[in-house]
Each structure stands twice: as C-alpha cells, then as structure tokens.
Design an enzyme around this catalytic site. Sequence first.
Site, short mmCIF file in Angstrom:
data_model
loop_
_atom_site.label_atom_id
_atom_site.label_comp_id
_atom_site.label_asym_id
_atom_site.label_seq_id
_atom_site.Cartn_x
_atom_site.Cartn_y
_atom_site.Cartn_z
N LYS A 25 69.01 15.51 70.69
CA LYS A 25 69.72 16.29 71.70
C LYS A 25 70.29 17.61 71.16
CE LYS A 25 69.94 14.62 75.25
NZ LYS A 25 69.20 14.12 76.41
C1 LIG Z 1 70.03 7.85 71.34
C2 LIG Z 1 69.24 8.49 72.45
N1 LIG Z 1 68.00 8.09 72.65
C3 LIG Z 1 67.26 8.60 73.65
C4 LIG Z 1 67.75 9.57 74.50
C5 LIG Z 1 66.89 10.05 75.63
O1 LIG Z 1 66.63 11.41 75.64
P1 LIG Z 1 66.46 12.17 77.01
O2 LIG Z 1 67.84 12.41 77.55
O3 LIG Z 1 65.77 13.43 76.68
O4 LIG Z 1 65.66 11.32 77.95
C6 LIG Z 1 69.05 10.01 74.30
C7 LIG Z 1 69.65 10.96 75.20
O5 LIG Z 1 70.85 11.18 75.19
C8 LIG Z 1 69.82 9.45 73.25
O6 LIG Z 1 71.10 9.83 73.03
#
Ligand SMILES: Cc1ncc(COP(=O)(O)O)c(C=O)c1O
Length: 499
Positions: free
Chosen positions: A73
């Site tokens: 992120k």
């Molecule tokens: C630990 C973690 N995994 C996966 C994701 C998923 O990413 P996205 O928000 O781009 O779908 C996030 C998003 O905050 C996350 O914090």
Amino acid sequence: MQNGTTNGTEYFDLKDMPHIIKALDRNQKLQPDILHLIGNTPLVKLNKIPKQEGLECDMYAKCEYLNPGGSVKDRIAYRMVLDAEEKCILKPGKSVIIEPTSGNTGIGLALAAAVKGYRCIIVLPEKMSDEKVNTLMALGAEIVRTPTEAASHDPDSNLMVARRLTKEIPDAVMLDQYNNVCNPLAHYDGTAEEILWSLDDDVDMVVIGAGTCGTVSGIGHKIKERCPKCIIVGVDPFGSILAEPEEINKSDVQMYEVEGIGYDFLPKVLDRKIIDRWVKTADKESLNMSRRLIREEGLLCGGSSGAVMWAATQAAKSLKAGQKCVVILPDNIRNYMTKFISDQWMEARGFKPVIKHDKLPWWNVVLTKNMIQPITCISHKSTTHEALEALKKSAAPVLSIVDDEGGICGVFTADNARKRLANMAASTSEDLSQFIVKKYYTVDVTQAPALGLVSRMLDISPFVVIVESVYSTRKPIGVLTSEDLLQLITDKSLNLNCS
Ligand SMILES: Cc1ncc(COP(=O)(O)O)c(C=O)c1O
C-alpha cells in the site's frame, strides 16, 4: 595501512579473504528521500512449498512486504499524495490527510505525510493489530479506532467516521483509496510492469489478495494487455462479499482474522471483469501458510500473504511444468508479532494444536466446573457506574456483560476502563457500550478444554472466561487467572501431581 590489534590479537586480514561482491546498482547510489524507494520490489522463486504441494509450475513471490513502509500500500499512498499535490487538492504544510484503512494504506500515507510534513489522521477498525497502530503513531499519525463489527454504511464504521471527520476538520482531505483511480493506476504502472519485466512478458497466472481491489484490478488490466493468456486469480476470505457469485457469499458472513483482505461492499476500484477466478480462503489454512512462507522460504510476510499462497496452491494445480505463477505478498511480519506469529495466539483460536507437554500430568486434564472461579455478570443495559461498583465487589479482575438471554456479549475490565479514562479522556458517564471489551479469551466447558489450553491462553491474556454453550447461547460461568490456575495445579486434593 598499519595493522591494529584488538585485545592483543591481530585483526582479520579482510583484504586477502575470499570475496563475494554483488553487482552494484549504479542507478541507486543515493536517494533523495525514502519515498523514492517505494516499488521495484524483488520477485523471488519459491523452492520448497510448490514442490511439497505437488505443483508442477514455477512459482514466484512478489515481495511487496519489502516496501519502505512494509506493504504494497506504500505504492498507492504515495501515488495518491503526488496526484493530489499536482491537482492542488493537497497543500503542503496546510492540508490534513484523513483516511479509513485496514492499516497499511494508513502506514503508507503516514510515511508520506511524515516526509512531506502533513498532519495525518488514520481511522481503522479495532480488529487491526496494535503493531500497526504503534507504527502509525511512531510515524506521527493520529489514530481513531472504530468497532470491527460496524458495517460500512453504519455511522460508526471507519469509512463513515473518516467522512464525518473530513467535513468537520478544516483543510481535511480524504484521498479515498476505495474510489481513487491512483490506487489501481499505481499497480498498472508499477507492480504489473515490474512483474512483466522480470518474466519477459511471459506469465501464466497471477494470484492477488482482494481488499480495496486496487492491486488485483490494476495488475489485472496491465497484464491482460501484454499477456492475454495470463489467468488473474482474486483471493477473498470467507465472510467477505467481494468474490462472485455474491449469492453464495451472503451466507458466509462471519468474522475472520486475516487483515487487509475482504469487504462487505464493492469498492469502485474493483473491476470484476478482469478477474478470471476467485478463491475463497479460511483463517486456519491462510495463517498456517504464512508461517510456512516464513519458516520454509524465509519470506517474512503477513497473514494475507498466506491466504494468497494457499489460494495459489489450489489455483496453480491447473498449470503445467514450465508455466509461471506469481503470488503477491502484500505485507510483512512486523504487523503481526503478537498475533499469528505467536504460537499461543494460534493455539487459542484452534489454528494450531496445543503444544504437547507429556511430562506435565495436569496438562491434558479436562477443565471441569468445580475448578473455576465465579464471575459476576451484569446486564448490557447497566450503566458504567454500576459496572464499576460491581467490579469493586468482585474477586475477579473482570465482569462479564450479558444480553437479555444471558449470553456473553463482552467483558468489563479495570485495565480497559483505566486506559479509556487515561488515554482517551473518556468519562464514566458514557454508556457501558463505550467500555465493553470484545476481544478476550474463552473456553467452553461443553468442549472439554484441557488445562494446557487454558495455560497457553494465560500466557497472552490476564484471564480466561469460562463459558457453557446452551443451544446457541454462550453463558459465562466462571473465570481463571494465572493465580487460579497455579492454585489448581498445586492443590494436592485435586491430585494433579504438581507439588
Ligand atoms: C495486508 C494486506 N493484504 C492485502 C491487501 C489488499 O490490497 P488491495 O486493497 O489493493 O486490494 C491489503 C490492503 O490494504 C492489505 O493491507
């Protein structure tokens, strides 16, 4: 140069040792600030897990957890800030950044805000780890916590609270990762380009966790343009409605422990058309797979990485030898040091068998009602003053709060009440619901829990509430602290052989 001596002995002759010198990256001699190091994460071959799972294809991990803030992120946070600055929506030294997040976007934004000098307020649900909160605070962000169970349209949800604060606070700006095109764009321009470059535009499957869905949608779009044969797999936990078909998932609604993936609404940055397959994941398989990624591959990643890897072991069964599957590992171990990295935490939730102690005669003894201490129950309609009075009279450090059916809906503890009064300037005239603790450990006597399990829970909690399930109602019937368990296992009359 003169050879010095340390403690009377000659120092190693470093110059004449066998040397291993890695090629230097001449483009990265100096960086103007840490934000310039976001992206360009390594793609690393997985050597053990695919083999053990009987997979024929080659598997690679995109180590997003190696970004400066510790997660994928960072990319979107920095991109949203740059874009808003360019459009003069964000004014350095004046604007206040406010964002609802499961933590990692918050850390990315707090990192950018720290470097660029913005005030930053992060609104995140109670479920998210204290490690994330401490990291955010170390970066100078202000934190607002919201109830995990609040649905996204509920006024108490992190989304709604962030929207309200943005209206109330002068110069506040919500960059809004759920609707901001910079979220998928950061992955379309960055993450996907890097994967394609690493694999010479030849990739057969990419497996990606779905939260806001910016990662899966952004990567999916770019990869499909350049490598149309590639299968895009979205990973969604049971309890979330992101995966299709929705009808099946509506019955799934349940709390899950894996952080960062899954939602109860469809963010605008999700493009379902680009996702060929969805895999639903459960906590136990996901978190055990994270532990394997750490232990067997040396990848110090977080819980959603395990969900993605577990999903990949299912989806990649269809790939043949020589085909390539990429898994995205979104965040790092730091966020979960007191959570799934702790054996006791895993055991307390039934995600791992309780450690064996064959030499301790009491370890496998089943907890019975005569072994527990009484717990005082108060109605959820009580006032906070009534709760405080009841706690003063109670021998145990905790009261159970019960609903109209006598089922436990939370606990009241001196520790939490003090923290609210001291750190959040709360008042005892506030409703009891403001003081209720929802995260606590229980064992159910109807499931014949062993004393060993209670002991493991007491390693990470000051008390364990004992409940008895009567149909679907969990009635609190007692409590055990370390002191109580110690008395129990050293009590000769119980003949547990410990003295
Ligand atoms: C630990 C973690 N995994 C996966 C994701 C998923 O990413 P996205 O928000 O781009 O779908 C996030 C998003 O905050 C996350 O914090």
